[in-house]
Motif scaffolding. Structure first.
Motif, PDB file in Angstrom:
ATOM      1  N   CYS A  76     -78.802 -33.300   5.249  1.00 26.12           N
ATOM      2  CA  CYS A  76     -77.970 -33.990   6.230  1.00 26.12           C
ATOM      3  C   CYS A  76     -77.664 -35.380   5.705  1.00 26.12           C
ATOM      4  O   CYS A  76     -78.584 -36.135   5.367  1.00 26.12           O
ATOM      5  N   LYS A  77     -76.375 -35.724   5.646  1.00 21.55           N
ATOM      6  CA  LYS A  77     -76.012 -37.042   5.113  1.00 21.55           C
ATOM      7  C   LYS A  77     -76.248 -38.161   6.120  1.00 21.55           C
ATOM      8  O   LYS A  77     -76.170 -39.329   5.763  1.00 21.55           O
ATOM      9  N   ILE A  78     -76.590 -37.811   7.369  1.00 18.73           N
ATOM     10  CA  ILE A  78     -76.876 -38.838   8.373  1.00 18.73           C
ATOM     11  C   ILE A  78     -78.368 -39.190   8.380  1.00 18.73           C
ATOM     12  O   ILE A  78     -78.739 -40.347   8.223  1.00 18.73           O
ATOM     13  N   CYS A  79     -79.225 -38.186   8.560  1.00 18.72           N
ATOM     14  CA  CYS A  79     -80.658 -38.464   8.681  1.00 18.72           C
ATOM     15  C   CYS A  79     -81.463 -38.124   7.432  1.00 18.72           C
ATOM     16  O   CYS A  79     -82.634 -38.491   7.340  1.00 18.72           O
ATOM     17  N   GLY A  80     -80.851 -37.408   6.474  1.00 20.71           N
ATOM     18  CA  GLY A  80     -81.530 -37.093   5.224  1.00 20.71           C
ATOM     19  C   GLY A  80     -82.386 -35.842   5.247  1.00 20.71           C
ATOM     20  O   GLY A  80     -83.017 -35.513   4.241  1.00 20.71           O
ATOM     21  N   THR A  81     -82.438 -35.125   6.365  1.00 25.25           N
ATOM     22  CA  THR A  81     -83.259 -33.921   6.439  1.00 25.25           C
ATOM     23  C   THR A  81     -82.841 -32.922   5.368  1.00 25.25           C
ATOM     24  O   THR A  81     -81.663 -32.622   5.207  1.00 25.25           O
ATOM     25  N   HIS A  82     -83.826 -32.392   4.651  1.00 23.30           N
ATOM     26  CA  HIS A  82     -83.562 -31.324   3.683  1.00 23.30           C
ATOM     27  C   HIS A  82     -83.264 -30.054   4.473  1.00 23.30           C
ATOM     28  O   HIS A  82     -84.004 -29.712   5.403  1.00 23.30           O
ATOM     29  N   LEU A  83     -82.194 -29.372   4.093  1.00 17.75           N
ATOM     30  CA  LEU A  83     -81.748 -28.203   4.845  1.00 17.75           C
ATOM     31  C   LEU A  83     -81.995 -26.894   4.115  1.00 17.75           C
ATOM     32  O   LEU A  83     -82.509 -25.949   4.692  1.00 17.75           O
ATOM     33  N   LEU A  84     -81.558 -26.826   2.852  1.00 24.07           N
ATOM     34  CA  LEU A  84     -81.645 -25.553   2.157  1.00 24.07           C
ATOM     35  C   LEU A  84     -81.460 -25.706   0.663  1.00 24.07           C
ATOM     36  O   LEU A  84     -80.977 -26.710   0.166  1.00 24.07           O
ATOM     37  N   TYR A  85     -81.843 -24.636  -0.003  1.00 17.73           N
ATOM     38  CA  TYR A  85     -81.633 -24.431  -1.428  1.00 17.73           C
ATOM     39  C   TYR A  85     -80.788 -23.166  -1.502  1.00 17.73           C
ATOM     40  O   TYR A  85     -81.130 -22.156  -0.879  1.00 17.73           O
ATOM     41  N   ARG A  86     -79.650 -23.206  -2.210  1.00 21.47           N
ATOM     42  CA  ARG A  86     -78.734 -22.054  -2.220  1.00 21.47           C
ATOM     43  C   ARG A  86     -78.434 -21.653  -3.654  1.00 21.47           C
ATOM     44  O   ARG A  86     -78.094 -22.486  -4.492  1.00 21.47           O
ATOM     45  N   LEU A  87     -78.547 -20.347  -3.926  1.00 25.69           N
ATOM     46  CA  LEU A  87     -78.195 -19.820  -5.242  1.00 25.69           C
ATOM     47  C   LEU A  87     -76.677 -19.744  -5.349  1.00 25.69           C
ATOM     48  O   LEU A  87     -76.020 -19.188  -4.467  1.00 25.69           O
ATOM     49  N   LYS A  88     -76.118 -20.309  -6.406  1.00 22.33           N
ATOM     50  CA  LYS A  88     -74.665 -20.357  -6.566  1.00 22.33           C
ATOM     51  C   LYS A  88     -74.060 -18.972  -6.754  1.00 22.33           C
ATOM     52  O   LYS A  88     -73.011 -18.683  -6.191  1.00 22.33           O
ATOM     53  N   GLY A  89     -74.697 -18.107  -7.518  1.00 22.34           N
ATOM     54  CA  GLY A  89     -74.135 -16.788  -7.805  1.00 22.34           C
ATOM     55  C   GLY A  89     -74.075 -15.869  -6.607  1.00 22.34           C
ATOM     56  O   GLY A  89     -73.038 -15.286  -6.294  1.00 22.34           O
ATOM     57  N   SER A  90     -75.173 -15.755  -5.887  1.00 24.68           N
ATOM     58  CA  SER A  90     -75.261 -14.796  -4.783  1.00 24.68           C
ATOM     59  C   SER A  90     -74.980 -15.418  -3.417  1.00 24.68           C
ATOM     60  O   SER A  90     -74.718 -14.704  -2.458  1.00 24.68           O
ATOM     61  N   GLY A  91     -75.082 -16.741  -3.310  1.00 22.70           N
ATOM     62  CA  GLY A  91     -74.921 -17.391  -2.011  1.00 22.70           C
ATOM     63  C   GLY A  91     -76.150 -17.246  -1.127  1.00 22.70           C
ATOM     64  O   GLY A  91     -76.108 -17.537   0.066  1.00 22.70           O
ATOM     65  N   GLU A  92     -77.253 -16.813  -1.710  1.00 22.10           N
ATOM     66  CA  GLU A  92     -78.491 -16.628  -0.960  1.00 22.10           C
ATOM     67  C   GLU A  92     -79.062 -17.989  -0.577  1.00 22.10           C
ATOM     68  O   GLU A  92     -79.133 -18.898  -1.400  1.00 22.10           O
ATOM     69  N   HIS A  93     -79.481 -18.112   0.694  1.00 22.51           N
ATOM     70  CA  HIS A  93     -79.981 -19.372   1.247  1.00 22.51           C
ATOM     71  C   HIS A  93     -81.497 -19.330   1.432  1.00 22.51           C
ATOM     72  O   HIS A  93     -82.001 -18.462   2.139  1.00 22.51           O
ATOM     73  N   MET A  94     -82.197 -20.268   0.829  1.00 23.78           N
ATOM     74  CA  MET A  94     -83.598 -20.496   1.110  1.00 23.78           C
ATOM     75  C   MET A  94     -83.613 -21.709   2.037  1.00 23.78           C
ATOM     76  O   MET A  94     -83.404 -22.846   1.596  1.00 23.78           O
ATOM     77  N   VAL A  95     -83.809 -21.464   3.324  1.00 26.66           N
ATOM     78  CA  VAL A  95     -83.699 -22.516   4.336  1.00 26.66           C
ATOM     79  C   VAL A  95     -85.069 -23.145   4.572  1.00 26.66           C
ATOM     80  O   VAL A  95     -86.082 -22.442   4.662  1.00 26.66           O
ATOM     81  N   CYS A  96     -85.088 -24.453   4.663  1.00 29.67           N
ATOM     82  CA  CYS A  96     -86.334 -25.190   4.886  1.00 29.67           C
ATOM     83  C   CYS A  96     -87.027 -24.680   6.151  1.00 29.67           C
ATOM     84  O   CYS A  96     -86.430 -24.668   7.235  1.00 29.67           O
ATOM     85  N   ALA A  97     -88.271 -24.288   6.012  1.00 32.18           N
ATOM     86  CA  ALA A  97     -89.019 -23.735   7.143  1.00 32.18           C
ATOM     87  C   ALA A  97     -89.141 -24.734   8.287  1.00 32.18           C
ATOM     88  O   ALA A  97     -89.126 -24.352   9.456  1.00 32.18           O
ATOM     89  N   GLY A  98     -89.224 -26.015   7.964  1.00 32.67           N
ATOM     90  CA  GLY A  98     -89.452 -27.032   8.969  1.00 32.67           C
ATOM     91  C   GLY A  98     -88.308 -27.298   9.926  1.00 32.67           C
ATOM     92  O   GLY A  98     -88.509 -27.949  10.949  1.00 32.67           O
ATOM     93  N   ILE A  99     -87.106 -26.796   9.631  1.00 30.75           N
ATOM     94  CA  ILE A  99     -85.994 -27.073  10.551  1.00 30.75           C
ATOM     95  C   ILE A  99     -85.958 -26.108  11.732  1.00 30.75           C
ATOM     96  O   ILE A  99     -85.276 -26.369  12.709  1.00 30.75           O
ATOM     97  N   PHE A 100     -86.686 -25.006  11.630  1.00 30.80           N
ATOM     98  CA  PHE A 100     -86.647 -24.008  12.700  1.00 30.80           C
ATOM     99  C   PHE A 100     -87.574 -24.399  13.841  1.00 30.80           C
ATOM    100  O   PHE A 100     -88.719 -24.800  13.620  1.00 30.80           O
ATOM    101  N   GLY A 101     -87.082 -24.266  15.063  1.00 35.73           N
ATOM    102  CA  GLY A 101     -87.880 -24.590  16.238  1.00 35.73           C
ATOM    103  C   GLY A 101     -88.863 -23.495  16.600  1.00 35.73           C
ATOM    104  O   GLY A 101     -90.009 -23.753  16.939  1.00 35.73           O
ATOM    105  N   ASP A 102     -88.433 -22.246  16.518  1.00 33.02           N
ATOM    106  CA  ASP A 102     -89.274 -21.113  16.873  1.00 33.02           C
ATOM    107  C   ASP A 102     -90.012 -20.643  15.626  1.00 33.02           C
ATOM    108  O   ASP A 102     -89.433 -19.979  14.776  1.00 33.02           O
ATOM    109  N   ILE A 103     -91.269 -21.002  15.522  1.00 34.74           N
ATOM    110  CA  ILE A 103     -92.040 -20.628  14.333  1.00 34.74           C
ATOM    111  C   ILE A 103     -93.069 -19.533  14.627  1.00 34.74           C
ATOM    112  O   ILE A 103     -93.869 -19.183  13.761  1.00 34.74           O
ATOM    113  N   ASP A 104     -93.024 -18.988  15.841  1.00 37.51           N
ATOM    114  CA  ASP A 104     -93.950 -17.914  16.194  1.00 37.51           C
ATOM    115  C   ASP A 104     -93.741 -16.730  15.251  1.00 37.51           C
ATOM    116  O   ASP A 104     -92.619 -16.344  14.947  1.00 37.51           O
ATOM    117  N   GLY A 105     -94.824 -16.173  14.801  1.00 35.80           N
ATOM    118  CA  GLY A 105     -94.771 -14.984  13.969  1.00 35.80           C
ATOM    119  C   GLY A 105     -94.539 -15.237  12.491  1.00 35.80           C
ATOM    120  O   GLY A 105     -94.501 -14.303  11.703  1.00 35.80           O
TER     121      GLY A 105
END
Length: 146
Positions: A76-105
Protein backbone atom coordinates in the motif's frame (compact mmCIF):
# COMPACT_ATOMS: atom_id res chain seq x y z
CA UNK A 1 -0.88 -32.09 7.85
CA UNK A 2 -4.44 -32.10 6.67
CA UNK A 3 -5.79 -31.63 3.16
CA UNK A 4 -5.91 -28.09 1.81
CA UNK A 5 -9.49 -26.83 1.53
CA UNK A 6 -10.00 -23.37 0.11
CA UNK A 7 -12.38 -20.62 1.09
CA UNK A 8 -12.95 -16.99 0.19
CA UNK A 9 -10.94 -14.73 2.47
CA UNK A 10 -10.99 -10.95 2.67
CA UNK A 11 -8.29 -8.69 3.98
CA UNK A 12 -7.04 -5.14 3.89
CA UNK A 13 -4.02 -3.00 4.55
CA UNK A 14 -3.48 -1.12 7.80
CA UNK A 15 -5.23 2.06 6.59
CA UNK A 16 -7.99 0.25 4.65
CA UNK A 17 -7.20 1.91 1.30
CA UNK A 18 -6.50 -1.50 -0.28
CA UNK A 19 -8.83 -4.46 0.10
CA UNK A 20 -8.03 -7.93 -1.20
CA UNK A 21 -10.46 -10.76 -1.80
CA UNK A 22 -8.93 -14.16 -2.42
CA UNK A 23 -11.63 -16.40 -3.88
CA UNK A 24 -9.69 -19.64 -3.33
CA UNK A 25 -7.55 -19.00 -0.24
CA UNK A 26 -6.04 -22.13 1.25
CA UNK A 27 -6.03 -23.05 4.92
CA UNK A 28 -2.26 -23.54 4.85
CA UNK A 29 0.22 -20.80 5.70
CA UNK A 30 3.71 -20.97 4.25
CA UNK A 31 6.80 -19.01 5.15
CA UNK A 32 9.77 -17.86 3.10
CA UNK A 33 13.10 -17.18 4.78
CA UNK A 34 15.00 -15.94 1.70
CA UNK A 35 17.23 -12.92 2.09
CA UNK A 36 14.96 -10.79 -0.11
CA UNK A 37 11.78 -11.58 1.86
CA UNK A 38 13.54 -10.90 5.15
CA UNK A 39 14.90 -7.60 3.84
CA UNK A 40 11.40 -6.66 2.61
CA UNK A 41 9.71 -7.17 5.96
CA UNK A 42 12.52 -7.53 8.52
CA UNK A 43 11.44 -11.11 9.14
CA UNK A 44 10.10 -14.17 7.37
CA UNK A 45 7.34 -13.71 4.78
CA UNK A 46 4.20 -15.54 5.94
CA UNK A 47 1.74 -16.09 3.12
CA UNK A 48 -1.24 -17.91 1.71
CA UNK A 49 -0.82 -19.15 -1.85
CA UNK A 50 -4.13 -17.79 -3.19
CA UNK A 51 -3.63 -18.64 -6.86
CA UNK A 52 -4.85 -16.31 -9.56
CA UNK A 53 -8.44 -15.60 -8.48
CA UNK A 54 -7.61 -12.53 -6.40
CA UNK A 55 -9.48 -9.20 -6.56
CA UNK A 56 -7.87 -5.96 -5.44
CA UNK A 57 -10.00 -2.96 -4.53
CA UNK A 58 -8.15 0.33 -4.32
CA UNK A 59 -5.52 -0.60 -6.91
CA UNK A 60 -4.67 3.09 -7.31
CA UNK A 61 -3.15 2.83 -3.82
CA UNK A 62 -0.97 -0.18 -4.65
CA UNK A 63 2.69 0.14 -5.58
CA UNK A 64 4.22 -2.77 -7.48
CA UNK A 65 7.94 -3.41 -7.16
CA UNK A 66 9.51 -5.82 -9.71
CA UNK A 67 11.80 -7.60 -7.25
CA UNK A 68 13.17 -10.20 -9.68
CA UNK A 69 12.86 -11.46 -13.24
CA UNK A 70 10.04 -13.80 -12.20
CA UNK A 71 8.16 -11.99 -9.42
CA UNK A 72 6.92 -8.69 -8.06
CA UNK A 73 5.90 -7.44 -4.65
CA UNK A 74 3.03 -5.12 -3.82
CA UNK A 75 2.43 -2.77 -0.93
CA UNK A 76 0.00 0.00 0.00
CA UNK A 77 1.51 3.32 -1.04
CA UNK A 78 -0.37 5.10 1.76
CA UNK A 79 0.41 3.05 4.88
CA UNK A 80 3.17 0.76 3.56
CA UNK A 81 1.46 -2.53 4.41
CA UNK A 82 2.97 -5.45 2.51
CA UNK A 83 0.20 -7.03 0.45
CA UNK A 84 1.50 -9.79 -1.77
CA UNK A 85 4.19 -11.47 -3.79
CA UNK A 86 3.07 -12.28 -7.36
CA UNK A 87 4.68 -14.55 -9.94
CA UNK A 88 4.92 -12.68 -13.25
CA UNK A 89 4.48 -15.73 -15.49
CA UNK A 90 1.45 -17.36 -13.91
CA UNK A 91 -0.08 -14.42 -12.03
CA UNK A 92 -0.16 -16.56 -8.89
CA UNK A 93 -0.57 -14.48 -5.71
CA UNK A 94 1.11 -15.26 -2.41
CA UNK A 95 -0.90 -12.93 -0.17
CA UNK A 96 0.47 -11.78 3.18
CA UNK A 97 -1.20 -13.85 5.89
CA UNK A 98 -1.40 -10.87 8.23
CA UNK A 99 -3.85 -8.87 6.11
CA UNK A 100 -6.68 -11.37 6.54
CA UNK A 101 -9.15 -10.75 9.35
CA UNK A 102 -10.58 -14.26 9.57
CA UNK A 103 -7.68 -16.50 10.52
CA UNK A 104 -9.73 -19.36 11.98
CA UNK A 105 -8.64 -22.71 10.63
CA UNK A 106 -5.27 -21.57 9.29
CA UNK A 107 -2.42 -24.02 9.79
CA UNK A 108 1.31 -23.27 9.45
CA UNK A 109 2.56 -26.08 7.21
CA UNK A 110 5.63 -25.17 5.15
CA UNK A 111 8.86 -23.20 5.07
CA UNK A 112 11.03 -22.46 2.05
CA UNK A 113 14.59 -21.19 1.79
CA UNK A 114 15.17 -22.85 5.14
CA UNK A 115 18.88 -22.76 4.25
CA UNK A 116 18.78 -18.93 4.44
CA UNK A 117 16.91 -18.74 7.77
CA UNK A 118 19.02 -16.92 10.34
CA UNK A 119 19.73 -18.59 13.68
CA UNK A 120 18.09 -15.83 15.74
CA UNK A 121 14.53 -17.14 15.32
CA UNK A 122 12.76 -20.47 14.90
CA UNK A 123 9.24 -21.88 14.86
CA UNK A 124 7.95 -24.70 17.04
CA UNK A 125 5.56 -26.17 14.43
CA UNK A 126 6.54 -29.32 12.55
CA UNK A 127 6.46 -28.18 8.91
CA UNK A 128 7.60 -29.31 5.49
CA UNK A 129 10.95 -27.58 4.95
CA UNK A 130 12.69 -26.95 1.64
CA UNK A 131 15.95 -25.27 0.72
CA UNK A 132 16.01 -22.73 -2.09
CA UNK A 133 17.58 -25.30 -4.45
CA UNK A 134 14.86 -27.85 -3.61
CA UNK A 135 12.14 -25.26 -4.24
CA UNK A 136 13.56 -24.24 -7.63
CA UNK A 137 13.96 -27.91 -8.64
CA UNK A 138 10.31 -28.59 -7.71
CA UNK A 139 9.10 -25.55 -9.69
CA UNK A 140 11.17 -26.57 -12.71
CA UNK A 141 9.80 -30.12 -12.59
CA UNK A 142 6.23 -28.77 -12.41
CA UNK A 143 6.84 -26.49 -15.41
CA UNK A 144 8.29 -29.38 -17.43
CA UNK A 145 5.27 -31.56 -16.67
CA UNK A 146 2.78 -28.85 -17.79
Amino acid sequence: MTDNPTTERKGHCLCGAVKITAKQAPSHVGTCHCNMCRRWGSGPFMELDCGTDVAIEGEENVTIYPSSDWAERAFCKICGTHLLYRLKGSGEHMVCAGIFGDIDGLEFTSQVFIDEKPAYYSFAEDTKNMTGAELFAMVQAQQESD
